[in-house]
Design a protein around this motif. Structure first.
Motif, short mmCIF file in Angstrom:
data_model
loop_
_atom_site.label_atom_id
_atom_site.label_comp_id
_atom_site.label_asym_id
_atom_site.label_seq_id
_atom_site.Cartn_x
_atom_site.Cartn_y
_atom_site.Cartn_z
N ALA A 5 -3.74 3.39 -8.41
CA ALA A 5 -4.18 4.30 -7.26
C ALA A 5 -3.39 5.32 -7.04
O ALA A 5 -3.79 6.50 -6.88
CB ALA A 5 -4.27 3.17 -6.15
N LYS A 6 -1.99 5.14 -7.27
CA LYS A 6 -1.13 6.37 -7.29
C LYS A 6 -0.33 6.67 -8.46
O LYS A 6 0.77 6.07 -8.57
CB LYS A 6 -0.19 6.19 -5.94
CG LYS A 6 -0.66 6.27 -4.59
CD LYS A 6 -0.48 4.97 -3.84
CE LYS A 6 -1.40 5.10 -2.41
NZ LYS A 6 -0.94 3.94 -1.79
N ASP A 32 1.18 8.88 -10.46
CA ASP A 32 2.28 9.36 -10.49
C ASP A 32 3.48 8.64 -10.16
O ASP A 32 4.75 8.52 -10.71
CB ASP A 32 2.38 10.82 -9.78
CG ASP A 32 1.49 11.62 -10.28
OD1 ASP A 32 1.48 12.28 -11.41
OD2 ASP A 32 0.27 11.76 -9.62
N ALA A 33 3.26 7.72 -9.20
CA ALA A 33 4.62 7.08 -8.53
C ALA A 33 4.58 5.51 -9.65
O ALA A 33 5.70 5.26 -9.62
CB ALA A 33 4.01 6.39 -7.29
N GLU A 92 -13.76 9.45 -2.56
CA GLU A 92 -14.36 11.08 -2.48
C GLU A 92 -15.18 10.97 -3.56
O GLU A 92 -16.20 11.65 -3.81
CB GLU A 92 -13.11 11.82 -2.53
CG GLU A 92 -12.24 11.83 -1.60
CD GLU A 92 -12.57 12.92 -0.38
OE1 GLU A 92 -13.49 13.59 -0.53
OE2 GLU A 92 -11.98 12.68 0.76
N GLN A 151 -9.34 8.24 4.75
CA GLN A 151 -9.13 9.59 4.53
C GLN A 151 -8.15 9.66 3.54
O GLN A 151 -6.98 9.30 3.59
CB GLN A 151 -8.69 10.37 5.77
CG GLN A 151 -9.46 11.74 5.59
CD GLN A 151 -9.54 12.40 7.11
OE1 GLN A 151 -9.25 11.57 7.84
NE2 GLN A 151 -10.04 13.56 6.90
N GLY A 152 -8.39 10.43 2.42
CA GLY A 152 -7.36 10.61 1.51
C GLY A 152 -7.40 9.75 0.17
O GLY A 152 -6.68 9.60 -0.63
N ASN A 153 -8.47 8.77 0.14
CA ASN A 153 -8.77 7.86 -1.03
C ASN A 153 -9.62 8.79 -2.11
O ASN A 153 -10.50 9.01 -1.70
CB ASN A 153 -9.50 6.59 -0.66
CG ASN A 153 -9.37 5.56 -1.87
OD1 ASN A 153 -9.81 5.94 -2.94
ND2 ASN A 153 -9.33 4.28 -1.44
N VAL A 154 -8.84 8.97 -3.28
CA VAL A 154 -9.47 9.71 -4.19
C VAL A 154 -10.74 9.04 -4.60
O VAL A 154 -11.78 9.65 -4.91
CB VAL A 154 -8.43 10.06 -5.20
CG1 VAL A 154 -9.39 11.00 -6.43
CG2 VAL A 154 -7.30 10.85 -4.63
N LYS A 213 4.09 5.58 -12.80
CA LYS A 213 4.54 6.13 -14.38
C LYS A 213 5.75 5.61 -14.92
O LYS A 213 5.49 5.11 -15.93
CB LYS A 213 4.41 7.75 -14.37
CG LYS A 213 4.29 8.54 -15.56
CD LYS A 213 4.21 9.91 -15.45
CE LYS A 213 5.06 10.59 -14.63
NZ LYS A 213 4.47 11.89 -14.09
N ASP A 256 0.75 -1.13 0.06
CA ASP A 256 -0.04 -0.01 0.08
C ASP A 256 0.88 1.23 -0.13
O ASP A 256 0.29 2.28 0.20
CB ASP A 256 -0.91 -0.03 1.16
CG ASP A 256 -0.32 -0.27 2.34
OD1 ASP A 256 0.97 -0.56 2.36
OD2 ASP A 256 -0.95 -0.40 3.67
N GLU A 257 2.24 1.09 0.06
CA GLU A 257 3.01 2.26 0.06
C GLU A 257 3.62 2.41 -1.61
O GLU A 257 3.95 1.57 -2.23
CB GLU A 257 4.29 2.22 0.94
CG GLU A 257 3.82 2.27 2.14
CD GLU A 257 4.56 3.35 2.86
OE1 GLU A 257 5.57 3.93 2.44
OE2 GLU A 257 4.37 3.73 4.19
N ALA A 258 3.39 3.79 -2.12
CA ALA A 258 3.47 3.87 -3.72
C ALA A 258 4.99 3.56 -4.02
O ALA A 258 5.13 2.73 -4.87
CB ALA A 258 3.46 5.45 -3.93
N TYR A 279 -16.08 11.10 7.95
CA TYR A 279 -14.76 10.28 7.81
C TYR A 279 -14.58 9.46 8.94
O TYR A 279 -14.76 9.72 10.27
CB TYR A 279 -13.82 11.39 7.62
CG TYR A 279 -13.55 12.19 6.40
CD1 TYR A 279 -12.90 11.47 5.23
CD2 TYR A 279 -14.40 13.28 6.37
CE1 TYR A 279 -13.04 11.99 3.95
CE2 TYR A 279 -14.12 14.04 5.03
CZ TYR A 279 -13.62 13.41 3.86
OH TYR A 279 -13.67 13.99 2.68
#
Lengths: 337, 350
Positions: free
Chosen positions: A118-119, A121-122, A192, A186-189, A124, A93-95, A210
């Motif tokens: 999920a991330k 940019d990491a 949201e 919290q923080g999951n795009v 790419k 779960d860490e990019a 939240y």
């Protein structure tokens, strides 16, 4: 010395008692034996094709012990058996760690790669590296916007905004006026987007709450407090199957009249739908995401086929109510829905 | 150095001035147990995983090790000084977030953000050290508080400023390319990619080792970790030493944070939680005592290397990743037991 011996003797006695009890007290229904019978009855794991044994790797952003990803993995594994594929699964779960795992898959010179974005940019650079190395890539679950740009063949998943909008419409059809959307990460795009989509089509009032998803008692207490504070809430939407159960418990304690609805399925949700404890569930068919990803890679390797015409292939949303739940209960129990 | 033991001690000479043989000297090193462990892990994965020995895999393993090792070196020093830092993991994320958001919001050259981030990160490290020496509370408690506060600040500020949980990309801003060269570039030797973090790692371990073994400050670290009261009594500046150690951890967190930012150009605010334990594990596998006063920086590098080999070796061996944490825990216990055993043997032969 004597004390040690008594300890050993006591342990032996306990063991014998447990063994004896298990032999005498057999259950004729359910349990491990029923599961084994079902597994024997299922098809023996043999492939249906005679293509070479390719290796496909799947790298996801899942944390440890996640029900949803377990189902995705199962779908992928069963497709791999059918297509004579050696299937490798890894997740973090860490990019940064996820990117390293993709790199490790490239080092292993796999014949196909399945990744979640999920991330984005990491991921790419490593995804670009994979396509440069001639490895076909399919993205699943998250990253429909980036998939094509990163050079993936196809994206398989659910558009979270569309899924949210489906929920809002369903709530309207059920005549709800005031809804609560429970975000457990919290923080999951994507989360949201689900709540925003539901708020967009819902004619009533939609609030976000939240909660700390890794701490179930806390989830329940937070929902409870909210329902006690606001008696007008008549719908609660959770974003994951395990949280629906917590919401049901919270509703009971708070003495609220709210209907609990949820994203995603599991065995508990299926039975709760059947006995109408839950209103409806929105499924994105995780099994399909894993299964199709492996199958499409196989098709690409075997026949150069690409599905979706450059657009994401959607596996959801599928609204499931008490009518469909009976049929699905069996599938959720074996862990494929 | 000869491998024969030196002349027997004359009556009246100081036993610390005795010449010991090279072999004896090696046996007494804190990192010896971990080197044996690393060799064992390497041989093990070479046998069970075909792709582990490929050159490209070595690049991946070294990169994985370096991202841990950069932090493990100052954490090892801190542990030799008898303290913990539980905020080290999220501090890396904080550092990356500050750098990225400052540059973006001020529309400044990226290097401005990088320097501001260095100052703020060092300030957080100083805060840890200052609180510790002022309150006399255990560092476990102080840094646990910092850890929780930073976790909240990371998320809160990011959401407040960027309106989402990750920062906006700064890849198109001035100075990004040169900063990326410094913190997140890679170069290819014979078809194998090596990341620049490996250089940072080597440099930090070398500096930490030099400080520990060749400077007065190094002696102070051993002294405050061994027995702070006695150290103070003989004139060691305990407060300055401990604050200095926390500043060291903060500096490394800044390096790691900038690497995160410039390799991915977007930072997720919720990450880094739990990594502080990994840094501590790497230091402990490398021979640091949890009670302080003993350990080495080279050991932390070996510990990080073992960690990198295991985490990626399990993937190359194509094992089920569900068991990863189990292996990690078992390895930690084995390595620490091995360390204790080797140390006992070494002391017995003195």
């Amino acid at each position: 010395m004597a004390r040690v011996r008594t300890g050993v003797r006591a342990m032996g006695a306990v063991l014998a008692a447990v063994l004896g009890a298990s032999l005498v007290g057999c259950s004729s229904t359910g349990g491990k034996r029923a599961e084994e019978r079902a597994a024997r009855a299922a098809a023996e794991g043999r492939s249906a094709v005679d293509t070479p044994r390719w290796t496909f790797a799947m790298v996801t952003h899942s944390g440890d012990g996640d029900t949803f990803w377990d189902i995705v993995q199962r779908g992928a594994e069963q497709a791999a058996v059918k297509d004579n594929i050696k299937f490798l699964y890894s997740h973090n779960d860490e990019a940064q760690q996820q990117a390293q795992l993709v790199q490790a898959a490239i080092d292993q010179k796999v014949d196909g790669l399945i990744v979640t974005l999920a991330k984005p940019d990491a991921m790419k650079d490593v995804v670009a590296k994979a396509t440069r190395a001639g490895i076909p890539v399919i993205t699943v679950n998250s990253g429909s916007a980036e998939s094509k740009r990163f050079g993936a063949l196809t994206h398989i998943g659910q558009d979270e905004s569309i899924a949210g909008e489906a929920v809002g419409e369903e709530l309207n059809a059920r005549g709800r006026k005031k809804a609560l959307c429970i975000l457990h990460e919290q923080g999951n795009v994507g989360h949201e987007q689900r709540c925003a989509g539901a708020g967009k089509t819902f004619d009533g009032q939609m609030q976000n709450l939240y909660v700390e998803g890794t701490n179930m008692p806390d989830v329940q207490a937070s929902i409870e407090a909210k329902l006690q504070a606001d008696k007008d809430i008549d719908a609660v939407v959770t974003l994951g199957a395990p949280f629906a159960d917590a919401a049901v418990k919270a509703k009971r304690t708070a003495g609220s009249k709210a209907e609990i609805d949820t994203f995603d399925l599991n065995a508990k949700v299926a039975t709760a739908l059947e006995d109408k404890t839950l209103g409806f569930a929105v499924d994105q068919q995780p099994y399909l995401q894993g299964y199709e990803a492996v199958d499409l890679l196989w098709l690409y390797r075997y026949n150069g086929n690409v599905l979706g015409g450059g657009r994401p292939v959607l596996t959801g949303p599928q609204i499931i109510t008490s009518k469909d739940a009976a049929e699905l209960a069996e599938y959720t129990k074996r862990g494929t829905r | 150095m000869s491998t024969i033991a030196g002349p027997p001690a004359q009556a009246g000479t100081d036993e610390r001035l005795l010449r010991t043989s090279t072999l004896r000297g090696l046996l007494g090193r804190p990192e010896l147990g971990s080197v044996v462990g690393a060799a064992a892990v390497f041989i093990f994965f070479s046998i069970v995983a075909d792709s582990f020995l490929r050159a490209s895999s070595l690049g991946t393993v070294l990169y994985a090790a370096s991202t841990i090792g950069i932090m493990a070196a100052p954490v090892a020093l801190l542990m030799i000084g008898g303290e913990f830092d539980l905020s080290a993991g999220v501090l890396v994320t904080s550092s990356a977030l500050i750098s990225s958001m400052f540059s973006y919001q001020m529309t400044a050259n990226v290097w401005v953000g990088v320097l501001v981030s260095l100052l703020v990160t060092l300030a957080i490290g100083a805060f840890n050290g200052f609180m510790l020496t002022r309150t006399k509370l255990p560092s476990f408690i102080i840094t646990l508080g910092t850890f929780l506060m930073l976790t909240g600040l990371n998320l809160g500020f990011t959401k407040l400023i960027s309106d989402t949980v990750s920062t906006k990309t700064i890849a198109d801003m001035e100075g990004f390319d040169s900063a990326r060269r410094v913190f997140a570039s890679q170069w290819t030797i014979g078809g194998v990619e090596f990341k620049v973090t490996i250089l940072w790692w080597a440099a930090l371990v070398a500096i930490a080792t030099w400080i520990l073994l060749r400077t007065r400050f190094g002696n102070w670290i051993f002294a405050v970790g061994g027995e702070a009261g006695a150290a103070r009594a003989v004139g060691v500046p305990v407060i300055r030493t401990k604050i200095g150690l926390y500043l060291g951890v903060a500096f490394a967190a800044w390096v790691s944070g900038q690497h995160l930012l410039f390799s991915f150009d977007v930072v997720q605010s919720g990450e880094g939680v739990g990594n502080e334990l990994i840094y501590i594990i790497a230091a402990v596998i490398g021979g640091c005592l949890i009670t302080g006063g003993y350990g080495s920086a080279i050991g932390s590098a070996v510990g990080a290397f073992i960690f990198g080999m295991t985490s990626k070796g399990i993937v190359y061996a194509e094992w089920n990743p569900d068991w990863f944490k189990f292996f990690l825990g078992a390895m930690l216990l084995l390595a620490t037991l091995l360390n204790a055993w080797v140390r006992k043997r070494a002391e017995a032969t003195k």
